[in-house]
Design a protein around this motif. Structure first.
Motif, PDB file in Angstrom:
ATOM      1  N   PHE A  32       0.820  -1.204   0.000  1.00 14.18           N
ATOM      2  CA  PHE A  32       0.000   0.000   0.000  1.00 14.18           C
ATOM      3  C   PHE A  32       0.858   1.260   0.000  1.00 14.18           C
ATOM      4  N   LEU A  47      -0.809   5.882   3.918  1.00 10.18           N
ATOM      5  CA  LEU A  47      -2.174   6.371   4.103  1.00 10.18           C
ATOM      6  C   LEU A  47      -2.185   7.882   4.313  1.00 10.18           C
ATOM      7  N   TRP A  71      -9.194   6.730   6.443  1.00 10.19           N
ATOM      8  CA  TRP A  71      -9.704   5.383   6.219  1.00 10.19           C
ATOM      9  C   TRP A  71      -8.691   4.291   6.544  1.00 10.19           C
ATOM     10  N   SER A  72      -8.105   4.342   7.742  1.00  9.07           N
ATOM     11  CA  SER A  72      -7.236   3.246   8.187  1.00  9.07           C
ATOM     12  C   SER A  72      -8.038   1.964   8.378  1.00  9.07           C
ATOM     13  N   ILE A  75     -10.132   0.749   6.361  1.00 11.85           N
ATOM     14  CA  ILE A  75     -10.125  -0.005   5.103  1.00 11.85           C
ATOM     15  C   ILE A  75      -8.874  -0.867   5.021  1.00 11.85           C
ATOM     16  N   ASP A  76      -7.743  -0.317   5.444  1.00 12.24           N
ATOM     17  CA  ASP A  76      -6.526  -1.135   5.509  1.00 12.24           C
ATOM     18  C   ASP A  76      -6.720  -2.308   6.453  1.00 12.24           C
ATOM     19  N   PRO A  93      -5.692   6.260  -4.553  1.00 13.84           N
ATOM     20  CA  PRO A  93      -5.118   5.158  -3.779  1.00 13.84           C
ATOM     21  C   PRO A  93      -4.631   5.565  -2.387  1.00 13.84           C
ATOM     22  N   GLN A  94      -4.023   6.752  -2.271  1.00 10.29           N
ATOM     23  CA  GLN A  94      -3.486   7.167  -0.980  1.00 10.29           C
ATOM     24  C   GLN A  94      -4.590   7.427   0.050  1.00 10.29           C
ATOM     25  N   ARG A 144      -7.455   5.589  -0.028  1.00 10.25           N
ATOM     26  CA  ARG A 144      -8.189   4.318   0.046  1.00 10.25           C
ATOM     27  C   ARG A 144      -9.662   4.494  -0.335  1.00 10.25           C
ATOM     28  N   LYS A 147     -12.601   4.887  -3.588  1.00  8.83           N
ATOM     29  CA  LYS A 147     -12.950   4.732  -4.994  1.00  8.83           C
ATOM     30  C   LYS A 147     -14.451   4.502  -5.077  1.00  8.83           C
TER      31      LYS A 147
END
Length: 464
Positions: free
Chosen positions: A25, A28, A32-33, A35-36, A195-196, A198, A200
């Motif tokens: 990844f 971040l 949205w941690s 989501i990780d 992407p950074q 998280r 879409k």
């Protein structure tokens, strides 16, 4: 035995590669941690299953290898085994899905203090819209989309008059401020992804989708389209710049409101003719161009394209490369146009010039060029007529020597590398589909066969 050992080696190599892999990844840069966290849970569940299943496979290959004095036992059903497999599988699937459902609920429940802005996707660019002082975005209607109203905002909606229009692939956002992202598409299915952050979400024609996030780190981040939206899908890129609220407000203040965009005066052809006198020495009285002066044909160019290129020259977006000798000359000449009104006027006059067909020089195989031109036609049109909606200029009728020079400039990073040249960046990548000079000559030979629009058609375009 050998196969069992190979399976064990593959298990070990896969696990080691997972932890040592450079492909992981991006750091971040949003809230949205969680989501990780859901992805980590999925990797642990699937990873454990992968190891256990393949260990069992290696064991089975070794334990039940062929032996002459051993006969296979046929057991079609084993309720105890099936019950345990069902329970374990259910627990594993639930462990992967449940956290995701919790995060999804958070993803679509927007905080009350979130600020709204809109993402508008089209082949192959992003545009943005922010509410004005009233804090409300105006209603949109695709039937009113035009060159004067590219966002399709309802002119009769008072809430839309102060909407701030960002006709650019780059958007700025204030740090630590939750934002609700409204999304709509003007043509096909797209997907707005950072992407950074998280985040879409699909942009579905006819539907306004949404999500939210909070930028937490200053910096510039990539915007990607993660939906196959056409041949130039991979070119649909943008930037998100996260900055302080004060810097964000300064940036936002530079863009026009919807009301201001409607009040922009149309170009004055008579005044533009006077400004054009400075162009005559190189481009000719009728704008037909002059190869000896390295001056392209201007007649037939739409005013919106002429305006953009003149602005690029004036602000050193184009012509700033030390290798672009002729672009540098135009950058100096653009200084003779004192303001935006002068640029509007001379662009209107250029569009009024008759677009006569020119004698071309290339004699390459146009039948091969027709095949190569297919990639160009998606933006520039089947007949090279250009397309305002796709920011693609007209090609039909332009000198082939000039088109060749520009293609080579794009291929060699002389043109299109400046951060402000949003559409030039797309051409840098597309030009590389023409792998050599023969391919360039062939596609130019085909473009030479395309008929430019006549003067009456050009007048009709001018009046729209």
């Amino acid at each position: 035995m050998a196969i069992a050992i190979v399976i064990l080696i593959l298990i070990l190599a896969t696990v080691i590669f997972h932890f040592l892999s450079p492909w992981w990844f991006t750091p971040l840069a949003s809230n949205w941690s969680s989501i990780d966290g859901t992805i980590d849970i999925t990797l642990w569940v699937t990873g454990i299953v992968f190891v256990l299943v393949n260990l069992f496979l290696a064991y089975a290959v070794y334990k039940f290898r062929h032996k002459k004095d051993q006969k296979a036992d046929y057991e079609p059903e084993n309720k105890k085994l099936e019950t345990w497999l069902t329970i374990i599988t259910t627990i594993g699937v639930a462990a992967m899905l449940a956290p995701g459902l919790v995060v999804w609920s958070e993803f679509v429940h927007v905080p009350e203090d979130a600020k709204e802005f809109e993402v508008v996707g089209q082949q192959w660019s992003w545009n943005y819209r922010f509410p004005g002082e009233d804090g409300l975005l105006g209603k949109i209607d695709n039937t009113v989309i035009s060159a004067q109203n590219p966002f399709g905002i309802r002119p009769d909606d008072p809430n839309g008059q102060d909407d701030v229009l960002i006709n650019s692939n780059e958007v700025h956002l204030p740090i630590n401020q939750p934002v609700k992202v409204l999304q709509r598409s003007k043509d096909v299915l797209h997907n707005f992804a950072i992407p950074q952050f998280r985040v879409k979400m699909d942009l579905v024609p006819g539907i306004t989708s949404y999500f939210w996030f909070t930028p937490t780190k200053l910096g510039t981040y990539d915007v990607l389209c993660q939906e196959l939206c056409g041949i130039a899908h991979y070119l649909m890129r943008g930037k998100v710049v996260v900055q302080t609220e004060a810097d964000f407000n300064i940036w936002l203040s530079k863009f026009p409101t919807f009301a201001e965009s409607l009040q922009r005066p149309k170009g004055d052809v008579v005044a533009g003719k006077k400004h054009y006198q400075a162009c005559v020495a190189c481009h000719g009285v009728e704008g037909l161009g002059n190869e000896a002066m390295n001056a392209p044909k201007l007649a037939g160019l739409s005013s919106w394209y002429s305006k953009r290129q003149l602005q690029y020259f004036k602000h050193n977006v184009r012509g700033s490369s030390s290798e672009d000798t002729f672009g540098a000359q135009m950058a100096a000449m653009s200084a003779t146009l004192p303001d935006d009104k002068a640029i509007n006027d001379v662009s209107a006059y250029i569009q009024s010039l008759p677009n006569n067909k020119m004698k071309q020089r290339t004699e390459a195989d146009s039948s091969k060029g027709k095949i190569l031109y297919r990639n160009c036609s998606f933006c520039h049109g089947n007949n090279g007529e250009g397309n305002y909606a796709l920011n693609a200029p007209r090609l039909a009728g332009q000198h082939d020597w000039y088109l060749k020079r520009q293609l080579l400039n794009f291929k060699n990073d002389i043109r299109g590398k400046h951060e402000g040249d949003l559409y030039g960046k797309q051409m840098v990548l597309m030009s590389r589909l023409l792998q050599n000079d023969d391919a360039i000559e062939q596609v130019l030979a085909y473009i030479n066969q395309l008929q430019p629009i006549n003067n009456e058609q050009n007048k009709a375009v001018l009046q729209e």
